[in-house]
Structures are given as structure tokens and as C-alpha cells.
Design a protein around this motif. Sequence first.
Motif, PDB file in Angstrom:
ATOM      1  N   MET A   1      28.225  19.726  24.078  1.00 11.46           N
ATOM      2  CA  MET A   1      27.316  19.374  25.168  1.00 11.46           C
ATOM      3  C   MET A   1      26.319  20.507  25.389  1.00 11.46           C
ATOM      4  N   SER A   2      25.083  20.161  25.452  1.00 13.38           N
ATOM      5  CA  SER A   2      24.019  21.149  25.604  1.00 13.38           C
ATOM      6  C   SER A   2      23.989  21.732  27.016  1.00 13.38           C
ATOM      7  N   LYS A   3      23.727  23.036  27.077  1.00 15.30           N
ATOM      8  CA  LYS A   3      23.543  23.700  28.373  1.00 15.30           C
ATOM      9  C   LYS A   3      22.090  23.623  28.823  1.00 15.30           C
ATOM     10  N   LEU A   4      21.218  23.133  27.930  1.00 15.85           N
ATOM     11  CA  LEU A   4      19.794  23.089  28.246  1.00 15.85           C
ATOM     12  C   LEU A   4      19.482  21.890  29.131  1.00 15.85           C
ATOM     13  N   THR A   5      18.574  22.106  30.073  1.00 20.76           N
ATOM     14  CA  THR A   5      18.211  21.072  31.036  1.00 20.76           C
ATOM     15  C   THR A   5      16.713  20.782  30.932  1.00 20.76           C
ATOM     16  N   SER A   6      16.204  20.011  31.868  1.00 25.69           N
ATOM     17  CA  SER A   6      14.765  19.739  31.913  1.00 25.69           C
ATOM     18  C   SER A   6      14.000  20.887  32.573  1.00 25.69           C
ATOM     19  N   ASP A   7      14.702  21.890  33.093  1.00 28.90           N
ATOM     20  CA  ASP A   7      14.081  23.055  33.730  1.00 28.90           C
ATOM     21  C   ASP A   7      13.773  24.099  32.657  1.00 28.90           C
ATOM     22  N   VAL A   8      12.513  24.120  32.187  1.00 29.24           N
ATOM     23  CA  VAL A   8      12.151  24.998  31.075  1.00 29.24           C
ATOM     24  C   VAL A   8      12.254  26.478  31.440  1.00 29.24           C
ATOM     25  N   GLU A   9      12.020  26.822  32.700  1.00 30.33           N
ATOM     26  CA  GLU A   9      12.155  28.224  33.134  1.00 30.33           C
ATOM     27  C   GLU A   9      13.618  28.658  33.083  1.00 30.33           C
ATOM     28  N   GLN A  10      14.505  27.785  33.519  1.00 29.91           N
ATOM     29  CA  GLN A  10      15.938  28.076  33.474  1.00 29.91           C
ATOM     30  C   GLN A  10      16.398  28.214  32.022  1.00 29.91           C
ATOM     31  N   ASN A  11      15.893  27.356  31.143  1.00 30.72           N
ATOM     32  CA  ASN A  11      16.244  27.427  29.722  1.00 30.72           C
ATOM     33  C   ASN A  11      15.745  28.733  29.098  1.00 30.72           C
ATOM     34  N   LEU A  12      14.580  29.201  29.533  1.00 30.29           N
ATOM     35  CA  LEU A  12      14.047  30.478  29.051  1.00 30.29           C
ATOM     36  C   LEU A  12      14.941  31.634  29.509  1.00 30.29           C
ATOM     37  N   GLU A  13      15.362  31.612  30.765  1.00 32.85           N
ATOM     38  CA  GLU A  13      16.264  32.646  31.277  1.00 32.85           C
ATOM     39  C   GLU A  13      17.579  32.649  30.494  1.00 32.85           C
ATOM     40  N   LEU A  14      18.096  31.459  30.176  1.00 28.91           N
ATOM     41  CA  LEU A  14      19.315  31.335  29.387  1.00 28.91           C
ATOM     42  C   LEU A  14      19.092  31.917  27.988  1.00 28.91           C
ATOM     43  N   PHE A  15      17.926  31.676  27.407  1.00 28.65           N
ATOM     44  CA  PHE A  15      17.583  32.207  26.089  1.00 28.65           C
ATOM     45  C   PHE A  15      17.679  33.735  26.098  1.00 28.65           C
ATOM     46  N   ILE A  16      17.066  34.364  27.085  1.00 34.08           N
ATOM     47  CA  ILE A  16      17.087  35.826  27.190  1.00 34.08           C
ATOM     48  C   ILE A  16      18.516  36.321  27.385  1.00 34.08           C
ATOM     49  N   ARG A  17      19.229  35.731  28.310  1.00 38.54           N
ATOM     50  CA  ARG A  17      20.593  36.172  28.637  1.00 38.54           C
ATOM     51  C   ARG A  17      21.526  36.031  27.431  1.00 38.54           C
TER      52      ARG A  17
ATOM     53  N   LEU B   1       5.402  30.413  24.851  1.00 33.22           N
ATOM     54  CA  LEU B   1       4.821  31.630  25.379  1.00 33.22           C
ATOM     55  C   LEU B   1       4.395  32.579  24.274  1.00 33.22           C
ATOM     56  N   GLU B   2       3.504  33.488  24.656  1.00 34.74           N
ATOM     57  CA  GLU B   2       3.028  34.508  23.725  1.00 34.74           C
ATOM     58  C   GLU B   2       4.201  35.414  23.346  1.00 34.74           C
ATOM     59  N   PRO B   3       4.265  35.835  22.081  1.00 33.80           N
ATOM     60  CA  PRO B   3       5.343  36.737  21.680  1.00 33.80           C
ATOM     61  C   PRO B   3       5.424  37.995  22.541  1.00 33.80           C
ATOM     62  N   SER B   4       4.285  38.535  22.943  1.00 36.61           N
ATOM     63  CA  SER B   4       4.301  39.750  23.779  1.00 36.61           C
ATOM     64  C   SER B   4       4.914  39.473  25.150  1.00 36.61           C
ATOM     65  N   ASP B   5       4.701  38.268  25.683  1.00 41.23           N
ATOM     66  CA  ASP B   5       5.299  37.909  26.973  1.00 41.23           C
ATOM     67  C   ASP B   5       6.817  37.789  26.850  1.00 41.23           C
ATOM     68  N   LEU B   6       7.275  37.253  25.718  1.00 42.85           N
ATOM     69  CA  LEU B   6       8.713  37.163  25.490  1.00 42.85           C
ATOM     70  C   LEU B   6       9.302  38.572  25.346  1.00 42.85           C
ATOM     71  N   ALA B   7       8.643  39.425  24.616  1.00 50.16           N
ATOM     72  CA  ALA B   7       9.133  40.805  24.448  1.00 50.16           C
ATOM     73  C   ALA B   7       9.299  41.500  25.789  1.00 50.16           C
ATOM     74  N   LYS B   8       8.378  41.280  26.707  1.00 50.49           N
ATOM     75  CA  LYS B   8       8.447  41.915  28.031  1.00 50.49           C
ATOM     76  C   LYS B   8       9.679  41.442  28.799  1.00 50.49           C
ATOM     77  N   LEU B   9      10.109  40.203  28.581  1.00 49.11           N
ATOM     78  CA  LEU B   9      11.288  39.685  29.277  1.00 49.11           C
ATOM     79  C   LEU B   9      12.566  40.408  28.846  1.00 49.11           C
ATOM     80  N   TYR B  10      12.573  40.955  27.638  1.00 51.10           N
ATOM     81  CA  TYR B  10      13.739  41.710  27.177  1.00 51.10           C
ATOM     82  C   TYR B  10      13.806  43.092  27.812  1.00 51.10           C
ATOM     83  N   LEU B  11      12.719  43.543  28.398  1.00 46.28           N
ATOM     84  CA  LEU B  11      12.686  44.864  29.015  1.00 46.28           C
ATOM     85  C   LEU B  11      13.164  44.848  30.456  1.00 46.28           C
ATOM     86  N   LYS B  12      13.295  43.654  31.034  1.00 43.55           N
ATOM     87  CA  LYS B  12      13.707  43.542  32.441  1.00 43.55           C
ATOM     88  C   LYS B  12      15.167  43.863  32.612  1.00 43.55           C
TER      89      LYS B  12
END
Length: 117
Positions: free
Chosen positions: A1-17, A106-117
Motif C-alpha cells: 500500500m502506497s504512503k503517497l497521497t494527493s498532497d504533493v507537498e506532504q509527498n515531497l516532505e516524505l521524499f526528503i525524510r 521542482l528545480e534541482p537546486s530547490d531540492l538540494a536546499k531541502l536537504y540542508l534544512k
Amino acid sequence: MSKLTSDVEQNLELFIRETKATELVWGLRNEEGWLACDSTEFENSEVMPFWSTEEEAKTHNVEEWADFEVLHIPLDIFVEDWLLTLAEDGVLIGANWNAQLDGKELEPSDLAKLYLK
């Protein structure tokens, strides 16, 4: 069962985590290279989708993408090499697209910045 939902921001946060935890990023590749497709958000742009788990990537390894292999990339190489190269090439990142292929582009640079948080 997928943990991904229709909330793309939440899915992005899950990707980073999850990619930080496993130190792996998952994508689809065939003999021609890694999967890339036209952006639905930005005209004349290409997007390369990646997922935070092998299972999520496998859910997309069907139909027109059935000839692709599900492969991982070490997170450090993804962040330090791939994101730089994709930014230079003008390719967007699609993070954790759900079963309907909805996901943050998203832009690759924007994704890279999320790893710095």
C-alpha cells in the motif's frame, strides 16, 4: 500500500525524510537511460521522476514504463552530482509522484536546499 497521497507537498516532505534515512533515491532506467518525461507544470521542460522507496518506484514500473528497471542511486551522489548536472541541463525533479502521476516538480537546486534544512 502506497504512503503517497494527493498532497504533493506532504509527498515531497516524505521524499526528503525517507531518502535521508535510507541514503537512497529510486528511479526507473532502461537501455536508453533514466526515465524523463514532459513537465505538466512548465512548458518546454523535462522532468525526471524519483521516489523515496523501491516499492513506490515499482508501482510505476508498468504499462509504458514496464521496460524500465527500478534502480537506486546513493543519496550523496544524487545530491552532489546528479542535482548539479540536471540543473545545468535544465531538467526538473519529480519527487514521489503518486499513482496518478501527481507530484511536485521542482528545480534541482530547490531540492538540494531541502536537504540542508
